[in-house]
Design a protein around this motif. Structure first.
Motif, PDB file in Angstrom:
ATOM      1  N   MET A   1       0.840  -1.184   0.000  1.00 14.94           N
ATOM      2  CA  MET A   1       0.000   0.000   0.000  1.00 14.94           C
ATOM      3  C   MET A   1       0.880   1.240   0.000  1.00 14.94           C
ATOM      4  O   MET A   1       1.672   1.428   0.916  1.00 14.94           O
ATOM      5  N   PRO A   2       0.766   2.085  -1.017  1.00 11.69           N
ATOM      6  CA  PRO A   2       1.536   3.327  -1.036  1.00 11.69           C
ATOM      7  C   PRO A   2       1.122   4.253   0.116  1.00 11.69           C
ATOM      8  O   PRO A   2      -0.028   4.227   0.568  1.00 11.69           O
ATOM      9  N   PRO A   3       2.044   5.067   0.613  1.00 15.54           N
ATOM     10  CA  PRO A   3       1.782   5.877   1.804  1.00 15.54           C
ATOM     11  C   PRO A   3       0.970   7.142   1.556  1.00 15.54           C
ATOM     12  O   PRO A   3       0.676   7.868   2.506  1.00 15.54           O
ATOM     13  N   LEU A   4       0.567   7.429   0.335  1.00 11.08           N
ATOM     14  CA  LEU A   4      -0.110   8.686   0.034  1.00 11.08           C
ATOM     15  C   LEU A   4      -1.387   8.867   0.847  1.00 11.08           C
ATOM     16  O   LEU A   4      -1.645   9.961   1.366  1.00 11.08           O
ATOM     17  N   ALA A   5      -2.169   7.823   1.007  1.00 11.16           N
ATOM     18  CA  ALA A   5      -3.418   7.945   1.759  1.00 11.16           C
ATOM     19  C   ALA A   5      -3.162   8.319   3.216  1.00 11.16           C
ATOM     20  O   ALA A   5      -3.876   9.145   3.788  1.00 11.16           O
ATOM     21  N   LEU A   6      -2.131   7.753   3.813  1.00  9.63           N
ATOM     22  CA  LEU A   6      -1.831   8.049   5.216  1.00  9.63           C
ATOM     23  C   LEU A   6      -1.308   9.463   5.409  1.00  9.63           C
ATOM     24  O   LEU A   6      -1.736  10.180   6.316  1.00  9.63           O
ATOM     25  N   THR A   7      -0.369   9.864   4.572  1.00  6.58           N
ATOM     26  CA  THR A   7       0.250  11.179   4.766  1.00  6.58           C
ATOM     27  C   THR A   7      -0.719  12.315   4.447  1.00  6.58           C
ATOM     28  O   THR A   7      -0.730  13.323   5.148  1.00  6.58           O
ATOM     29  N   THR A   8      -1.547  12.160   3.420  1.00  5.11           N
ATOM     30  CA  THR A   8      -2.498  13.233   3.117  1.00  5.11           C
ATOM     31  C   THR A   8      -3.603  13.300   4.165  1.00  5.11           C
ATOM     32  O   THR A   8      -4.063  14.387   4.510  1.00  5.11           O
ATOM     33  N   GLN A   9      -3.997  12.150   4.712  1.00  2.45           N
ATOM     34  CA  GLN A   9      -5.001  12.163   5.782  1.00  2.45           C
ATOM     35  C   GLN A   9      -4.461  12.868   7.006  1.00  2.45           C
ATOM     36  O   GLN A   9      -5.141  13.668   7.636  1.00  2.45           O
ATOM     37  N   MET A  10      -3.207  12.604   7.338  1.00  2.00           N
ATOM     38  CA  MET A  10      -2.587  13.247   8.489  1.00  2.00           C
ATOM     39  C   MET A  10      -2.520  14.758   8.279  1.00  2.00           C
ATOM     40  O   MET A  10      -2.903  15.534   9.158  1.00  2.00           O
ATOM     41  N   LEU A  11      -2.069  15.189   7.115  1.00  6.55           N
ATOM     42  CA  LEU A  11      -1.956  16.617   6.821  1.00  6.55           C
ATOM     43  C   LEU A  11      -3.328  17.284   6.795  1.00  6.55           C
ATOM     44  O   LEU A  11      -3.523  18.357   7.375  1.00  6.55           O
ATOM     45  N   GLN A  12      -4.274  16.647   6.150  1.00  5.33           N
ATOM     46  CA  GLN A  12      -5.621  17.221   6.056  1.00  5.33           C
ATOM     47  C   GLN A  12      -6.238  17.398   7.438  1.00  5.33           C
ATOM     48  O   GLN A  12      -6.801  18.449   7.748  1.00  5.33           O
ATOM     49  N   CYS A  13      -6.146  16.393   8.282  1.00  7.64           N
ATOM     50  CA  CYS A  13      -6.715  16.497   9.630  1.00  7.64           C
ATOM     51  C   CYS A  13      -5.995  17.568  10.445  1.00  7.64           C
ATOM     52  O   CYS A  13      -6.634  18.299  11.200  1.00  7.64           O
ATOM     53  N   PHE A  14      -4.682  17.684  10.291  1.00  3.28           N
ATOM     54  CA  PHE A  14      -3.946  18.716  11.021  1.00  3.28           C
ATOM     55  C   PHE A  14      -4.407  20.111  10.595  1.00  3.28           C
ATOM     56  O   PHE A  14      -4.655  20.976  11.436  1.00  3.28           O
ATOM     57  N   LEU A  15      -4.548  20.327   9.298  1.00  6.72           N
ATOM     58  CA  LEU A  15      -4.957  21.638   8.807  1.00  6.72           C
ATOM     59  C   LEU A  15      -6.391  21.963   9.227  1.00  6.72           C
ATOM     60  O   LEU A  15      -6.685  23.100   9.621  1.00  6.72           O
ATOM     61  N   PHE A  16      -7.275  20.984   9.176  1.00  2.25           N
ATOM     62  CA  PHE A  16      -8.641  21.227   9.635  1.00  2.25           C
ATOM     63  C   PHE A  16      -8.696  21.447  11.150  1.00  2.25           C
ATOM     64  O   PHE A  16      -9.551  22.173  11.643  1.00  2.25           O
ATOM     65  N   THR A  17      -7.775  20.828  11.898  1.00  2.00           N
ATOM     66  CA  THR A  17      -7.704  21.076  13.335  1.00  2.00           C
ATOM     67  C   THR A  17      -7.351  22.531  13.611  1.00  2.00           C
ATOM     68  O   THR A  17      -7.962  23.183  14.462  1.00  2.00           O
ATOM     69  N   ILE A  18      -6.369  23.044  12.896  1.00  2.05           N
ATOM     70  CA  ILE A  18      -5.990  24.453  13.053  1.00  2.05           C
ATOM     71  C   ILE A  18      -7.145  25.369  12.664  1.00  2.05           C
ATOM     72  O   ILE A  18      -7.467  26.330  13.369  1.00  2.05           O
ATOM     73  N   TYR A  19      -7.779  25.050  11.545  1.00  2.00           N
ATOM     74  CA  TYR A  19      -8.913  25.855  11.078  1.00  2.00           C
ATOM     75  C   TYR A  19     -10.036  25.846  12.116  1.00  2.00           C
ATOM     76  O   TYR A  19     -10.578  26.899  12.474  1.00  2.00           O
ATOM     77  N   ALA A  20     -10.390  24.679  12.628  1.00  2.00           N
ATOM     78  CA  ALA A  20     -11.484  24.575  13.594  1.00  2.00           C
ATOM     79  C   ALA A  20     -11.143  25.284  14.902  1.00  2.00           C
ATOM     80  O   ALA A  20     -12.011  25.909  15.520  1.00  2.00           O
ATOM     81  N   HIS A  21      -9.892  25.200  15.311  1.00  2.00           N
ATOM     82  CA  HIS A  21      -9.483  25.892  16.540  1.00  2.00           C
ATOM     83  C   HIS A  21      -9.569  27.402  16.357  1.00  2.00           C
ATOM     84  O   HIS A  21     -10.007  28.117  17.257  1.00  2.00           O
ATOM     85  N   ARG A  22      -9.176  27.875  15.200  1.00  2.31           N
ATOM     86  CA  ARG A  22      -9.190  29.321  14.937  1.00  2.31           C
ATOM     87  C   ARG A  22     -10.602  29.893  14.934  1.00  2.31           C
ATOM     88  O   ARG A  22     -10.835  30.984  15.430  1.00  2.31           O
ATOM     89  N   ILE A  23     -11.558  29.156  14.362  1.00  2.00           N
ATOM     90  CA  ILE A  23     -12.934  29.665  14.318  1.00  2.00           C
ATOM     91  C   ILE A  23     -13.774  29.132  15.481  1.00  2.00           C
ATOM     92  O   ILE A  23     -14.971  29.367  15.532  1.00  2.00           O
TER      93      ILE A  23
END
Length: 108
Positions: A1-23
């Motif tokens: 299994m290529p790692p793209l699904a894991l790394t993009t999920q991690m990045l996406q959740c981190f960015l949405f965490t920052i966004y949700a915390h800010r608003i």
């Protein structure tokens, strides 16, 4: 299994965490934070269990480094830019099956 699904999920959740915390949207913050923590754990364990050596390990190193770099460079004062970057990461994760499809067609 290529790692793209894991790394993009991690990045996406981190960015949405920052966004949700800010608003101050806690209903988005909690699942995104949990998704980031799990994605970070699985992405960190990936080379030990799935790709101890070879091409997938090199692919993991590049994607993991880029994810951590983008996550650390996130502009916290512009939450809409952060959510846009998270959406772009989600779209990138949709390219995950393309490599498998190409391999399936070449192995006829």
């Amino acid at each position: 299994m290529p790692p793209l699904a894991l790394t993009t999920q991690m990045l996406q959740c981190f960015l949405f965490t920052i966004y949700a915390h800010r608003i101050r949207m806690w209903t988005l913050f909690i699942p995104s934070a949990v998704g980031f923590i799990l994605g970070f754990i699985w992405s960190t364990l990936y080379p030990c269990k799935v790709a101890p050596d070879g091409g997938l390990r090199l692919q993991w190193q590049m994607q993991y480094s880029i994810s951590l770099l983008l996550g650390s460079l996130t502009i916290r004062r512009m939450p809409h830019l952060t959510s846009t970057m998270a959406t772009a990461a989600a779209l990138l994760s949709f390219t995950y099956p393309l490599q498998s499809i190409r391999e399936a067609y070449t192995q006829k």
